[in-house]
Design a protein around this motif. Structure first.
Motif, PDB file in Angstrom:
ATOM      1  N   ILE A  58       0.799  -1.512  -0.341  1.00 16.21           N
ATOM      2  CA  ILE A  58      -0.094  -0.062   0.014  1.00 16.21           C
ATOM      3  C   ILE A  58       0.939   1.401   0.268  1.00 16.21           C
ATOM      4  O   ILE A  58       2.030   1.329   0.592  1.00 16.21           O
ATOM      5  CB  ILE A  58      -1.173   0.170   1.616  1.00 16.21           C
ATOM      6  CG1 ILE A  58      -1.947   1.391   1.190  1.00 16.21           C
ATOM      7  CG2 ILE A  58      -0.245  -0.417   2.702  1.00 16.21           C
ATOM      8  CD1 ILE A  58      -3.256   0.470   2.029  1.00 16.21           C
ATOM      9  N   GLN A  62      -0.455   6.707   1.419  1.00 16.70           N
ATOM     10  CA  GLN A  62      -1.856   6.877   0.813  1.00 16.70           C
ATOM     11  C   GLN A  62      -2.687   7.781   1.932  1.00 16.70           C
ATOM     12  O   GLN A  62      -3.882   7.981   1.385  1.00 16.70           O
ATOM     13  CB  GLN A  62      -2.149   5.317   1.777  1.00 16.70           C
ATOM     14  CG  GLN A  62      -3.765   4.809   1.619  1.00 16.70           C
ATOM     15  CD  GLN A  62      -4.245   4.248   0.379  1.00 16.70           C
ATOM     16  OE1 GLN A  62      -2.948   4.019  -0.983  1.00 16.70           O
ATOM     17  NE2 GLN A  62      -5.222   4.246  -0.444  1.00 16.70           N
ATOM     18  N   HIS A 220      -0.308  -4.601   3.341  1.00 13.94           N
ATOM     19  CA  HIS A 220      -1.725  -4.420   3.672  1.00 13.94           C
ATOM     20  C   HIS A 220      -2.717  -5.883   3.686  1.00 13.94           C
ATOM     21  O   HIS A 220      -2.247  -6.463   2.769  1.00 13.94           O
ATOM     22  CB  HIS A 220      -2.136  -3.484   3.527  1.00 13.94           C
ATOM     23  CG  HIS A 220      -3.864  -3.851   3.902  1.00 13.94           C
ATOM     24  ND1 HIS A 220      -4.152  -3.727   4.948  1.00 13.94           N
ATOM     25  CD2 HIS A 220      -5.208  -3.528   2.972  1.00 13.94           C
ATOM     26  CE1 HIS A 220      -5.552  -3.408   5.495  1.00 13.94           C
ATOM     27  NE2 HIS A 220      -5.482  -3.626   4.322  1.00 13.94           N
ATOM     28  N   GLY A 311      -6.896  -1.549   0.518  1.00 16.06           N
ATOM     29  CA  GLY A 311      -5.783  -1.803  -0.294  1.00 16.06           C
ATOM     30  C   GLY A 311      -6.584  -3.115  -1.931  1.00 16.06           C
ATOM     31  O   GLY A 311      -6.140  -4.206  -1.913  1.00 16.06           O
TER      32      GLY A 311
END
Length: 322
Positions: A58, A62, A220, A311
């Protein structure tokens, strides 16, 4: 969720190991959990092929500059609007709130695309009745940092990677290619990555080490929390006095129920996403955990259905099925 799918204690502990380090070697997981490598391999294969778990990288950025949207829609239009959000590559997650008139959306678009969505596209959608936008100011913890409470502290310590260093590393084309492949399957071996990129295995190992040290390689695990015994998914929109905001965020980020905690702009200034075993546990969290933190106002919404989990990668209609 298919009611026929169940996970036993070992399955859950293997998932817990992947949450600590999504690229942990089979042998290391087996050693820490006290089982054979063959058992871990068999369990992981079953969960992967059954679509129970997916491990991806990820992006480190983010949540930086992300926007949380609370979108109110006309009754009966929620599925259509939620699917439209989920198809966007700049949308990180989509949740339908219990009651069927609100959709919570994580938008990770750049400012121009975000403003186009907020000021042109959403107002032009007749099924949307109102939108509240919360810009993320600071992330205390996010989905990549969540750990199901299934391992002992010693097991977590044995699996944990060293904290990212301060060394800077500017990704080049090979790094971007590696990150792209791992965003689809973070369990790809060094040999597989070398084969797909045309680089040597030693080069791949060195690049991944640099990306990890720079905090750019975060994994993730996508898994339905209900399979881990966590039946209630809820978002808490909190109003906290500024002098207490940092302490409240840091305290909540360490709780095993919370899988995201962020300071935001908007009518409330702290949002908490959490998984609980049941509504009794949600009540206990509200009274026993939030109570001492000086929260002045708390709005709790229960998620009825996750259309696009964090994710999840490219979205398809099949992912949103009941």
């Amino acid at each position: 969720m298919d009611s026929g799918i169940t996970l036993d204690d070992l399955d859950r502990r293997i998932i817990g190991a992947l949450q600590v380090d999504g690229r942990a070697e089979i042998f290391r997981i087996a050693t820490v959990l006290g089982v054979s490598a063959r058992t871990v391999t068999r369990r992981l294969t079953r969960m992967r092929e059954g679509g129970i778990t997916v491990v991806r990288t990820i992006a480190a950025e983010q949540s930086i500059g992300a926007t949380l949207l609370r979108v109110r829609v006309l009754r009966g239009k929620v599925d259509t609007i939620a699917a439209s959000f989920a198809r966007r590559p700049d949308v990180g997650s989509v949740d339908i709130v219990m009651g069927g008139e609100e959709i919570d959306v994580l938008v990770v678009a750049d400012p121009a695309d975000r403003d186009r969505l907020l000021f042109r596209q959403l107002p032009a959608t007749g099924a949307i009745t109102s939108t509240t936008a919360h810009s993320v100011l600071h992330t205390f913890t996010d989905a990549a940092g969540w750990r199901a409470d299934v391992l002992t502290p010693g097991q977590v310590a044995a699996l944990a990677q060293p904290s990212p260093g301060m060394a800077s590393h500017t990704p080049d084309l090979l790094d971007e290619r590696l990150l792209g492949l791992l965003a689809e399957d973070a369990r790809l071996s060094h040999a597989a990555l070398a084969h797909r990129t045309g680089a040597s295995e030693s080069t791949v190992r060195r690049r991944l080490r640099h990306l990890t040290d720079g905090g750019m390689l975060r994994t993730h695990v996508t898994v339905d929390p209900r399979l881990l015994g966590l039946a209630v998914d809820a978002n808490l929109w909190l109003e906290v006095p500024p002098a207490r905001l940092r302490t409240a965020g840091q305290t909540l980020a360490t709780h095993p129920h919370t899988h995201a905690v962020a300071a935001t702009t908007g009518p409330t200034n702290l949002v908490v996403a959490l998984y609980c075993p049941d509504l009794h546990a949600l009540y206990a969290f509200t009274t026993d955990v939030l109570g001492p933190l000086g929260i002045t106002r708390a709005e709790t919404v229960v998620i009825a259905r996750t259309v696009k989990p964090v994710g999840a990668g490219p979205w398809s209609a099949q992912r949103s099925g009941d």
